[in-house]
Design an enzyme around this catalytic site. Structure first.
Site: not given
Length: 388
Positions: A261, A309, A321
């Site tokens: 990420c 994240h 993402h």
């Protein structure tokens, strides 16, 4: 029931105990089987927990890897300075050696005062005395330079040793954190292997339903505000992220073939000419915060209480993402994970006066965000080799 007579319940209890006592005992080493039927909601909660722990471990690994990269550069820098200092020290020692030889060869038992009195030309002697004083000062400077060179070389040697020790410590820590990531991924893989296809489909449906519900509530709340154009750098970062759609998630990866990420977000902004910290925690910690109501494309949306994240905001309540192991870079609703907040790498940037929203490739939103597939990174994941 009268006193002294056993009731019906007691008789039944005695009978059951008698039957159990007569039955052969199960071997102590045989474990009782776990219930085969587990609720989809419980399995989903467990999978989400495992993925969250995996991502937290991955970001810890990434932070150590970044620090190790910096430390390698520091060791190289100190080694170069130490090498230069040792060359300077060698030159200073050579100059002092020559000075010592000159002093020995020009040695005299007469004081400068007696030499002046005995000189045939006192004015010339005074000039010579001036030269002698100047030479003496130069000799003193040579000695001082030697002492300074020795001090610098010693200090740099100690600093280089500390830097090397720190690098070795970081290398060991990186290895431990790599093992933690692999352990977390094994947990995901083992749980997935224990789930049947029907249950897995139900889990995926349940997560999509939860995401859709969270997205509806977020949009209905008005928290996202209106449409805003990006800056030039924000548009460039978003454009790079969109170009990566379809590439696989791989923990610790920064592209160009795979990403985790924060590997995606840090590389996207680096390509836009605005380097940002490598990890989601550092991006959240060090970049300026921006309210969700003022989000513009290119901003970074950070998730979970520990900022484990991160995604690139696309606009219209969507993000780009790298979701999880087993999934690929994709477009998802901003509420696919619990939002912690957002940060802006270019707070001083001026929004574009004309902006055409980036064109998404076909199937940009395809695939499940949960990534319920193979959890193990190819080749055992990054960092499998020795310190480099």
């Amino acid at each position: 029931m009268s006193a002294g007579r056993p009731g019906r319940g007691l008789v039944l209890t005695v009978a059951v105990v008698t039957v159990l006592a007569a039955a052969p005992a199960a071997p102590a080493s045989v474990a009782l089987p776990e219930p085969r039927e587990r609720s989809a909601a419980g399995l989903l909660a467990e999978l989400r927990r495992l993925y969250r722990e995996t991502e937290a471990a991955t970001e810890a690994y990434n932070a150590t890897e970044e620090r190790l990269t910096e430390q390698r550069a520091e060791v190289r820098r100190l080694d170069r300075r130490l090498s230069d200092a040792r060359l300077s020290l060698r030159d200073s020692r050579g100059a002092v050696g020559r000075l010592a030889r000159q002093q020995y060869q020009s040695r005299s038992d007469l004081s400068p005062y007696l030499r002046l009195l005995l000189a045939r030309d006192p004015h010339r002697a005074l000039d010579q005395a001036h030269v002698i004083r100047r030479v003496s000062r130069e000799r003193a400077g040579t000695v001082r330079r030697l002492a300074g060179s020795e001090r610098r070389a010693d200090a740099l040697a100690r600093a280089a040793r500390r830097a090397l020790d720190e690098r070795l410590s970081l290398t060991a820590r990186r290895g431990r954190e790599r093992d933690v990531v692999r352990e977390r991924l094994r947990g995901v893989e083992e749980l997935l292997a224990s789930i049947g296809d029907d249950q897995l489909r139900r889990i995926s449906e349940l997560e999509r339903e939860r995401t859709a519900g969270a997205q509806r509530r977020l949009l209905a709340s008005g928290a996202l505000g209106g449409v805003r154009p990006p800056t030039e750098d924000g548009a460039a970062a978003l454009g790079y992220a969109v170009e990566q759609i379809g590439k696989p998630y791989e923990w610790g990866a920064e592209g160009p073939d795979a990403y985790d990420c924060s590997g995606l977000t840090s590389r996207a902004w680096a390509r836009a000419g605005r380097p940002v910290p490598r990890t989601s925690q550092e991006q959240w910690k060090r970049l300026p915060r921006v309210p969700l109501g003022r989000l513009r494309p290119g901003d970074l949306v950070v998730y979970f209480p520990r900022a484990t994240h991160v995604a690139v905001y696309l606009g219209a309540g969507l993000v780009v993402h790298a979701p999880r192991p087993g999934a690929a870079v994709k477009v998802s609703p901003i509420a696919a994970n619990p939002v912690l907040g957002a940060v802006r790498p270019d707070p001083e940037g001026r929004p574009l006066t004309r902006y055409t929203p980036v064109r998404l490739p076909e199937g940009a939103s395809a695939g499940a965000d949960e990534g319920y597939g193979s959890a193990v990174a190819p080749g055992g994941g990054p960092g499998a080799g020795a310190d480099r």
